[in-house]
Design a protein around this motif. Sequence first.
Motif: not given
Length: 103
Positions: A46-48, A52-62, A30-37, A69-73
């Motif tokens: 569960p997340l909408t 999920l988009h907000e949490e991914v940005e928070r975790a990556f700091g960018r 898996l990609s790093q983004l997919q693993s984080l998701i 994010v929707r595509s990876r999900r």
Amino acid sequence: MKAPQYVFARLTDPTTSWDAAASIDNAVTLSQLQSLIISLMGIMQPLTDEQLHEEVERAFGRRFAPSTVRSRRSELEKAGLVVGVDNQGKTRSGRACWRFTKA
């Protein structure tokens, strides 16, 4: 051990794309983004897609485009690693939407 990523071709893709997808070893990591998701969905389920988009940005700091994010999900859902739970989520505009969790 890393979870497998499955390779797909779109319905509108030519036969050569389907042949290429079928020839790829499905044990690709898996990609790093997919693993984080997957990790986020295991912790904060569960997340909408918006949550999920907000949490991914928070975790990556960018910043990420919401469609990234929707595509990876969606890829993870097609691979059976993420599932839709229900459509009881709410978008920022108040509309109903799907919530997802780790399979």
